[in-house]
Write a protein that holds these residues in place. Structure first.
Motif, PDB file in Angstrom:
ATOM      1  N   PRO A  24       0.830  -1.215   0.000  1.00  0.00           N
ATOM      2  CA  PRO A  24       0.000   0.000   0.000  1.00  0.00           C
ATOM      3  C   PRO A  24       0.864   1.265   0.000  1.00  0.00           C
ATOM      4  CG  PRO A  24      -0.831  -1.592   1.588  1.00  0.00           C
ATOM      5  CD  PRO A  24       0.481  -2.134   1.093  1.00  0.00           C
ATOM      6  N   GLU A  25       0.495   2.223  -0.865  1.00  0.00           N
ATOM      7  CA  GLU A  25       1.120   3.553  -0.930  1.00  0.00           C
ATOM      8  C   GLU A  25       2.621   3.516  -1.225  1.00  0.00           C
ATOM      9  OE1 GLU A  25      -0.083   5.290   2.778  1.00  0.00           O
ATOM     10  OE2 GLU A  25      -2.200   5.014   2.295  1.00  0.00           O
ATOM     11  N   ARG A  26       3.065   2.481  -1.958  1.00  0.00           N
ATOM     12  CA  ARG A  26       4.462   2.400  -2.399  1.00  0.00           C
ATOM     13  C   ARG A  26       4.460   2.011  -3.876  1.00  0.00           C
ATOM     14  NH1 ARG A  26       7.758   0.115   1.896  1.00  0.00           N
ATOM     15  NH2 ARG A  26       9.544   0.111   0.483  1.00  0.00           N
ATOM     16  N   PRO A  27       5.412   2.514  -4.668  1.00  0.00           N
ATOM     17  CA  PRO A  27       5.508   2.003  -6.040  1.00  0.00           C
ATOM     18  C   PRO A  27       5.918   0.532  -6.011  1.00  0.00           C
ATOM     19  CG  PRO A  27       7.306   3.546  -5.571  1.00  0.00           C
ATOM     20  CD  PRO A  27       6.398   3.576  -4.381  1.00  0.00           C
ATOM     21  N   PRO A  28       5.430  -0.275  -6.954  1.00  0.00           N
ATOM     22  CA  PRO A  28       5.758  -1.698  -6.918  1.00  0.00           C
ATOM     23  C   PRO A  28       7.204  -1.975  -7.329  1.00  0.00           C
ATOM     24  CG  PRO A  28       4.419  -1.218  -8.846  1.00  0.00           C
ATOM     25  CD  PRO A  28       4.497   0.052  -8.056  1.00  0.00           C
ATOM     26  N   LEU A  29       7.697  -3.138  -6.918  1.00  0.00           N
ATOM     27  CA  LEU A  29       9.004  -3.614  -7.355  1.00  0.00           C
ATOM     28  C   LEU A  29       8.752  -4.601  -8.488  1.00  0.00           C
ATOM     29  CD1 LEU A  29      12.101  -3.601  -6.681  1.00  0.00           C
ATOM     30  CD2 LEU A  29      11.663  -5.633  -5.282  1.00  0.00           C
ATOM     31  N   SER A  30       9.337  -4.337  -9.651  1.00  0.00           N
ATOM     32  CA  SER A  30       9.113  -5.196 -10.819  1.00  0.00           C
ATOM     33  C   SER A  30       9.954  -6.467 -10.714  1.00  0.00           C
ATOM     34  CB  SER A  30       9.511  -4.439 -12.089  1.00  0.00           C
ATOM     35  OG  SER A  30      10.927  -4.235 -12.093  1.00  0.00           O
ATOM     36  N   TYR A  31       9.674  -7.408 -11.611  1.00  0.00           N
ATOM     37  CA  TYR A  31      10.495  -8.626 -11.650  1.00  0.00           C
ATOM     38  C   TYR A  31      11.943  -8.285 -11.967  1.00  0.00           C
ATOM     39  CZ  TYR A  31       6.905 -12.080 -10.842  1.00  0.00           C
ATOM     40  OH  TYR A  31       5.939 -12.860 -10.237  1.00  0.00           O
ATOM     41  N   ALA A  32      12.149  -7.341 -12.878  1.00  0.00           N
ATOM     42  CA  ALA A  32      13.533  -6.929 -13.200  1.00  0.00           C
ATOM     43  C   ALA A  32      14.195  -6.368 -11.948  1.00  0.00           C
ATOM     44  CB  ALA A  32      13.532  -5.891 -14.318  1.00  0.00           C
ATOM     45  N   GLY A  33      13.451  -5.548 -11.199  1.00  0.00           N
ATOM     46  CA  GLY A  33      13.984  -4.955  -9.971  1.00  0.00           C
ATOM     47  C   GLY A  33      14.275  -6.005  -8.910  1.00  0.00           C
ATOM     48  N   LEU A  34      13.398  -7.014  -8.800  1.00  0.00           N
ATOM     49  CA  LEU A  34      13.586  -8.072  -7.806  1.00  0.00           C
ATOM     50  C   LEU A  34      14.791  -8.948  -8.167  1.00  0.00           C
ATOM     51  CD1 LEU A  34      12.648  -9.453  -5.219  1.00  0.00           C
ATOM     52  CD2 LEU A  34      10.943 -10.714  -6.562  1.00  0.00           C
ATOM     53  N   ARG A  35      14.952  -9.228  -9.470  1.00  0.00           N
ATOM     54  CA  ARG A  35      16.110 -10.027  -9.903  1.00  0.00           C
ATOM     55  C   ARG A  35      17.412  -9.282  -9.621  1.00  0.00           C
ATOM     56  NH1 ARG A  35      12.360 -11.965 -14.214  1.00  0.00           N
ATOM     57  NH2 ARG A  35      12.922 -10.307 -15.665  1.00  0.00           N
ATOM     58  N   GLU A  36      17.400  -7.979  -9.872  1.00  0.00           N
ATOM     59  CA  GLU A  36      18.585  -7.137  -9.612  1.00  0.00           C
ATOM     60  C   GLU A  36      18.880  -7.089  -8.107  1.00  0.00           C
ATOM     61  OE1 GLU A  36      19.670  -2.470 -10.247  1.00  0.00           O
ATOM     62  OE2 GLU A  36      18.317  -3.357 -11.723  1.00  0.00           O
ATOM     63  N   LEU A  37      17.811  -6.972  -7.310  1.00  0.00           N
ATOM     64  CA  LEU A  37      17.953  -6.940  -5.850  1.00  0.00           C
ATOM     65  C   LEU A  37      18.556  -8.253  -5.344  1.00  0.00           C
ATOM     66  CD1 LEU A  37      17.277  -5.544  -3.077  1.00  0.00           C
ATOM     67  CD2 LEU A  37      15.081  -6.728  -3.179  1.00  0.00           C
ATOM     68  N   ALA A  38      18.069  -9.379  -5.891  1.00  0.00           N
ATOM     69  CA  ALA A  38      18.568 -10.691  -5.462  1.00  0.00           C
ATOM     70  C   ALA A  38      20.051 -10.837  -5.802  1.00  0.00           C
ATOM     71  CB  ALA A  38      17.749 -11.802  -6.117  1.00  0.00           C
ATOM     72  N   ALA A  39      20.430 -10.450  -7.009  1.00  0.00           N
ATOM     73  CA  ALA A  39      21.837 -10.562  -7.422  1.00  0.00           C
ATOM     74  C   ALA A  39      22.727  -9.669  -6.560  1.00  0.00           C
ATOM     75  CB  ALA A  39      21.977 -10.193  -8.899  1.00  0.00           C
ATOM     76  N   GLY A  40      22.253  -8.443  -6.290  1.00  0.00           N
ATOM     77  CA  GLY A  40      23.022  -7.501  -5.468  1.00  0.00           C
ATOM     78  C   GLY A  40      23.150  -7.979  -4.028  1.00  0.00           C
ATOM     79  N   THR A  41      22.082  -8.607  -3.512  1.00  0.00           N
ATOM     80  CA  THR A  41      22.102  -9.114  -2.132  1.00  0.00           C
ATOM     81  C   THR A  41      23.104 -10.258  -1.994  1.00  0.00           C
ATOM     82  OG1 THR A  41      19.796  -8.454  -1.813  1.00  0.00           O
ATOM     83  CG2 THR A  41      20.673 -10.105  -0.290  1.00  0.00           C
ATOM     84  N   ILE A  42      23.114 -11.170  -2.983  1.00  0.00           N
ATOM     85  CA  ILE A  42      24.074 -12.289  -2.939  1.00  0.00           C
ATOM     86  C   ILE A  42      25.507 -11.742  -2.949  1.00  0.00           C
ATOM     87  CG2 ILE A  42      24.964 -14.305  -4.192  1.00  0.00           C
ATOM     88  CD1 ILE A  42      22.044 -14.684  -5.248  1.00  0.00           C
ATOM     89  N   ALA A  43      25.759 -10.750  -3.809  1.00  0.00           N
ATOM     90  CA  ALA A  43      27.110 -10.166  -3.893  1.00  0.00           C
ATOM     91  C   ALA A  43      27.507  -9.501  -2.578  1.00  0.00           C
ATOM     92  CB  ALA A  43      27.156  -9.153  -5.037  1.00  0.00           C
ATOM     93  N   SER A  44      26.568  -8.778  -1.961  1.00  0.00           N
ATOM     94  CA  SER A  44      26.916  -8.089  -0.706  1.00  0.00           C
ATOM     95  C   SER A  44      27.104  -9.085   0.443  1.00  0.00           C
ATOM     96  CB  SER A  44      25.882  -7.011  -0.353  1.00  0.00           C
ATOM     97  OG  SER A  44      24.623  -7.582  -0.122  1.00  0.00           O
ATOM     98  N   LEU A  45      26.359 -10.186   0.450  1.00  0.00           N
ATOM     99  CA  LEU A  45      26.561 -11.222   1.467  1.00  0.00           C
ATOM    100  C   LEU A  45      27.893 -11.942   1.254  1.00  0.00           C
ATOM    101  CD1 LEU A  45      22.965 -12.809   1.692  1.00  0.00           C
ATOM    102  CD2 LEU A  45      24.074 -11.399   3.427  1.00  0.00           C
ATOM    103  N   ASN A  46      28.198 -12.272  -0.005  1.00  0.00           N
ATOM    104  CA  ASN A  46      29.483 -12.915  -0.302  1.00  0.00           C
ATOM    105  C   ASN A  46      30.653 -12.052   0.145  1.00  0.00           C
ATOM    106  OD1 ASN A  46      28.608 -14.557  -3.507  1.00  0.00           O
ATOM    107  ND2 ASN A  46      28.049 -15.045  -1.408  1.00  0.00           N
ATOM    108  N   ALA A  47      30.491 -10.727   0.017  1.00  0.00           N
ATOM    109  CA  ALA A  47      31.578  -9.791   0.374  1.00  0.00           C
ATOM    110  C   ALA A  47      31.842  -9.734   1.875  1.00  0.00           C
ATOM    111  CB  ALA A  47      31.249  -8.392  -0.152  1.00  0.00           C
ATOM    112  N   ILE A  48      30.877 -10.213   2.675  1.00  0.00           N
ATOM    113  CA  ILE A  48      31.119 -10.262   4.132  1.00  0.00           C
ATOM    114  C   ILE A  48      31.234 -11.715   4.611  1.00  0.00           C
ATOM    115  CG2 ILE A  48      30.171  -7.970   4.691  1.00  0.00           C
ATOM    116  CD1 ILE A  48      27.532  -9.416   5.519  1.00  0.00           C
TER     117      ILE A  48
END
Length: 505
Positions: A24-48
């Motif tokens: 509610p009251e937020r712009p949606p996250l697209s599939y492209a955005g979610l895929r990018e978020l997942a890839a970025g999250t894996i990279a940031s976790l690997n870095a720590i």
């Protein structure tokens, strides 16, 4: 279409510009955005220093970040969502039991989990929400190299949950990528989910029902999950009106609360029609199913799930298939059979223990050979539920084996008594439970919540039950409550209820 066996492969099927996560009251996250978020999250976790097989505990409020973090972190590590309402000592037990490598909390949010993690030396990662629903960045941790970096494979564990034990120590249930994606696909097929579907999620996202049925199944169908702050009866119809979902899934206690407010929200129901309503995680009284279907002019699909099966095992089908009140439906994913105590599979119509096997079923509890020896027979997982198949192949549950009330030499199915009591016009909710008895072992008790403005006496209810039940099944004690005690996930608490209410035979 190639078989989907990881969360990353599941996300890859969604159209890039379609909404995946809404709020509610937020712009949606697209599939492209979610895929990018997942890839970025894996990279940031690997870095720590966190990679595949490393456990990340997640303690976040219900909402889009909780859904997105589950999906994104599972792509390259193991998620362990925990109930934010836990107390200090509970967080300590779970973080130690899980051997958590990190804890994710929302930046600025107060939670005892933060202090417990610091005390135990578990790194705390702060989740900073972004603009779109579910978008986030993780802050914290110290640089390090992950032992197993990169995207998770089919056999890697995506999710670990603890069973909700009544007295025994909770068991760890590891669910692989194969398990959770198989289950999400099963649910998406059962419900014919597609890109135009959107699920209004009111279930807690530390529970298998919300994680798999609402979130991952929506993504498996290429549709969206609408993430709310959790179940709020006062806000439900406003959300329905504003978000226009095509379906929602909930536990029976939530459906009954919604049903109590449906009449005064008839205009909203007409304006925001649902394609279907799904119920799972406990038995939905037959009358509630009929009333809910009539109020929303939509089929109500009761389904049957458990953590060890990555949620769904059976479901009532969509029309033109029949929805049978009080029956959990047709096998909808794993193979389902009925087994006797000796491990023999029984024919249609025979009562025994429900057993399952299939790609969505866990391979076993973690580090618990004793529990696994009891749980698995000839490759079948024993659910602990008793039931039978009717002539149409629908599964009817007759009760949890450990919840069956053993009165003298007789066994009483609490579900059967619940159903009879719920048919009384004055009864909104009924929960049958065992009361310890010095001579009989157990006596039958019932907790009742009355419909608003209605009245009935204990004697009248017992007379009503006696018309439909053998004498030994009729509750000897009936207590009237404003609300029946519930667990963290909204399930009614049957075991130990007599003790909790201070009732003695």
């Amino acid at each position: 279409m190639p078989a989907i066996s990881t969360v990353a492969e599941l996300l890859a099927t969604g159209a890039a510009d379609r909404p995946a996560i809404r709020a509610p009251e937020r712009p949606p996250l697209s599939y492209a955005g979610l895929r990018e978020l997942a890839a970025g999250t894996i990279a940031s976790l690997n870095a720590i220093g966190i990679g595949r097989g490393d456990r990340v505990a997640i303690v976040l409020p219900n909402g889009p970040e909780m859904a997105a973090s589950f999906v994104a972190i599972a792509g390259g590590a193991t998620t362990a969502p925990l109930n934010p309402a836990y107390k200090d000592e509970e967080f300590e037990f779970y973080l130690l039991d899980l051997k958590a490598r990190a804890l994710v909390v929302q930046q600025g949010a107060e939670t005892p989990a933060r202090g417990v993690a610091q005390r135990l030396g578990v790194p705390v990662l702060e989740l900073v929400p972004g603009t779109a629903a579910g978008a986030f960045t993780l802050v914290g941790g110290t640089p390090g190299a992950a032992t197993s970096p990169g995207a998770a494979g089919p056999d890697d564990v995506a999710l670990v949950l603890h069973t909700s034990g009544t007295t025994a120590r909770p068991k760890i249930v590891p669910l692989s990528h194969t398990n959770v994606t198989a289950s999400a696909g099963n649910i998406a097929r059962t419900l014919a989910l597609g890109p135009n579907d959107a699920c209004l999620n009111v279930m807690p996202l530390f529970h298998i029902h919300g994680l798999i049925a609402a979130t991952l199944a929506s993504l498996a169908g290429g549709g969206a999950v609408i993430c709310t702050p959790g179940f709020n009866a006062l806000r439900f119809f406003a959300l329905l009106d504003a978000e226009k979902p095509s379906w929602y899934t909930a536990v029976p206690t939530m459906h009954q609360t919604i049903l109590a407010r449906a009449e005064r929200n008839a205009e909203i129901i007409a304006r925001a029609p649902l394609r279907f309503i799904r119920s799972s995680s406990a038995s939905l009284p037959a009358q509630a199913m009929k009333d809910l279907s009539a109020a929303f002019n939509a089929p109500v699909l009761e389904s049957y799930g458990m953590t060890e099966a990555s949620h769904q095992m059976c479901s009532n089908p969509l029309p033109p298939g029949a929805q049978k009140p009080g029956i959990v439906g047709l096998p909808a994913g794993p193979e389902v059979a009925i087994m006797d105590d000796d491990g023999t599979l029984l024919p249609q119509g025979a009562i025994g223990e429900v057993v399952i096997r299939g790609p969505n079923v866990t391979k076993g509890y973690e580090a618990n050979p004793e529990a696994n020896a009891k749980a698995f027979t000839k490759g079948w997982f024993r659910t602990g539920d008793q039931g039978m198949f009717d002539a149409d192949g629908y599964l009817m549950l007759t009760g949890r084996l450990k919840e069956l009330i053993k009165r003298g030499g007789e066994q009483v199915s609490p579900l059967e008594v619940d159903g009879v009591l719920s048919d009384h016009p004055a009864v909104a909710q009924a929960l049958t439970f065992g009361i310890p008895h010095p001579m009989l072992g157990e006596e039958v008790g019932a907790a009742i919540v009355l419909r608003e403005g209605m009245a009935v006496t204990e004697r009248e209810l017992r007379d009503h039950a006696a018309k439909h039940l053998a004498d030994f099944k009729v509750p000897r004690k009936v207590v009237f409550l404003d609300e029946i005690p519930k667990g963290a996930t909204g399930k009614l608490m049957r075991i130990g209820l007599a003790e909790k209410l201070g009732i003695k035979a």
